[in-house]
Design a protein around this motif. Structure first.
Motif, PDB file in Angstrom:
ATOM      1  N   ILE A   4       1.008  -0.564   0.204  1.00 47.98           N
ATOM      2  CA  ILE A   4      -0.102  -0.190   0.007  1.00 47.98           C
ATOM      3  C   ILE A   4       1.183   1.222  -0.249  1.00 47.98           C
ATOM      4  O   ILE A   4       1.951   1.007   0.784  1.00 47.98           O
ATOM      5  CB  ILE A   4      -0.796   0.212   1.628  1.00 47.98           C
ATOM      6  CG1 ILE A   4      -1.467  -0.732   1.349  1.00 47.98           C
ATOM      7  CG2 ILE A   4      -1.483   1.280   1.728  1.00 47.98           C
ATOM      8  CD1 ILE A   4      -2.448  -1.729   2.071  1.00 47.98           C
ATOM      9  N   VAL A   5       0.330   2.635  -0.519  1.00 50.49           N
ATOM     10  CA  VAL A   5       1.235   3.525  -0.804  1.00 50.49           C
ATOM     11  C   VAL A   5       0.420   5.081  -0.139  1.00 50.49           C
ATOM     12  O   VAL A   5      -0.531   5.187  -0.269  1.00 50.49           O
ATOM     13  CB  VAL A   5       2.119   3.925  -2.069  1.00 50.49           C
ATOM     14  CG1 VAL A   5       2.664   6.268  -2.384  1.00 50.49           C
ATOM     15  CG2 VAL A   5       2.549   3.405  -2.861  1.00 50.49           C
ATOM     16  N   ILE A   6       0.996   5.432   0.782  1.00 47.23           N
ATOM     17  CA  ILE A   6       0.636   6.646   1.637  1.00 47.23           C
ATOM     18  C   ILE A   6       1.034   7.613   0.458  1.00 47.23           C
ATOM     19  O   ILE A   6       2.198   8.139   0.108  1.00 47.23           O
ATOM     20  CB  ILE A   6       0.781   6.390   2.967  1.00 47.23           C
ATOM     21  CG1 ILE A   6      -0.010   5.401   3.665  1.00 47.23           C
ATOM     22  CG2 ILE A   6       0.142   7.650   3.549  1.00 47.23           C
ATOM     23  CD1 ILE A   6       0.476   4.914   5.066  1.00 47.23           C
ATOM     24  N   SER A   7      -0.297   8.824   0.864  1.00 45.00           N
ATOM     25  CA  SER A   7       0.229  10.020  -0.125  1.00 45.00           C
ATOM     26  C   SER A   7       1.711  11.137   0.630  1.00 45.00           C
ATOM     27  O   SER A   7       1.607  10.473   1.865  1.00 45.00           O
ATOM     28  CB  SER A   7      -0.324  10.638  -0.688  1.00 45.00           C
ATOM     29  OG  SER A   7      -0.965  11.637   1.466  1.00 45.00           O
ATOM     30  N   SER A   8       2.163  11.673   0.038  1.00 43.47           N
ATOM     31  CA  SER A   8       3.188  12.389   1.200  1.00 43.47           C
ATOM     32  C   SER A   8       2.492  13.204   1.729  1.00 43.47           C
ATOM     33  O   SER A   8       1.498  13.721   1.419  1.00 43.47           O
ATOM     34  CB  SER A   8       4.173  13.036  -0.400  1.00 43.47           C
ATOM     35  OG  SER A   8       4.656  14.568   0.643  1.00 43.47           O
ATOM     36  N   PRO A   9       2.783  14.069   2.993  1.00 40.90           N
ATOM     37  CA  PRO A   9       2.141  14.205   3.916  1.00 40.90           C
ATOM     38  C   PRO A   9       1.765  16.003   3.323  1.00 40.90           C
ATOM     39  O   PRO A   9       0.736  17.050   2.919  1.00 40.90           O
ATOM     40  CB  PRO A   9       2.326  14.750   5.068  1.00 40.90           C
ATOM     41  CG  PRO A   9       3.812  14.122   4.795  1.00 40.90           C
ATOM     42  CD  PRO A   9       4.018  12.636   4.107  1.00 40.90           C
TER      43      PRO A   9
END
Length: 208
Positions: A4-9
């Motif tokens: 799973i990839v989480i967006s850059s904040p």
């Protein structure tokens, strides 16, 4: 469930294009987490994602947009659980009525014993020292296996997940791994890094 990839904040250059390319290269689940974004900023980014890929997006904030754009699901952050406990059941029921996933974040093994709702999956972090947050040390340095903590809820490793940690994460029994810093520390290389992570996770263990 694998990577799973989480967006850059924060906002990244050509971010929507990179997200689209990740989907084109096999990303199945993308967590959109922009803590400082207004609902309008968040909506603009969702709109920049091709409609055919929006059912792979899980939203960490402004849950009404998940309903509006038929996104994959919503994610209850630790902060949201503490500050909006009276709204959890309502949002959970709404999400399930639209066949969306509901996931959450936990930072201690004991938190897995009593979950607020029947999550589809839970991020457990930081499994290793964080890449994106300087000084954010692992809570699980001595953890060898999470098998005895597993239930119907899938457990996803988060925090310090790099290519050389994938085999260890699999051996520990996690159902998948979520990555942030590894992918976004060099956005121009995000696609290549993701493809390496995905290939490493899907590689069958060799027995000689």
């Amino acid at each position: 469930m694998n990577i799973i990839v989480i967006s850059s904040p924060q906002q990244e250059l050509n971010e929507a294009s990179i997200i689209g390319a990740l989907f084109e290269h096999g990303l199945e689940v993308f967590h959109l987490r922009k803590p400082t974004y207004s609902i309008y900023d968040t909506e603009a980014l969702i709109q920049a994602i091709e409609p055919k890929f929006r059912d792979r997006v899980v939203l960490h904030h402004h849950y009404a947009l998940a309903e509006k754009y038929n996104l994959r699901g919503i994610h209850f952050t630790g902060h949201y659980v503490k500050s909006h406990s009276d709204q959890l059941t309502n949002w959970y029921d709404k999400a399930k009525q639209q066949a969306m996933t509901v996931s959450g974040s936990k930072h201690q093994l004991k938190e897995l014993e009593t979950l607020e709702v029947p999550y589809n999956y839970v991020f457990l972090s930081p499994v290793f020292d964080s890449i994106s947050k300087a000084g954010y040390k692992s809570n699980f340095a001595d953890l060898k296996s999470i098998e005895k903590y597993k239930s119907a809820t899938q457990l996803i490793a988060l925090g310090g997940i790099s290519l050389d940690k994938i085999d260890q994460v699999k051996r520990m029994g996690f159902d998948g791994a979520a990555v942030l810093g590894t992918v976004w520390e060099k956005p121009a290389q995000a696609i290549a890094v993701f493809m390496e992570l995905k290939a490493a996770w899907e590689k069958k263990d060799q027995i000689f």
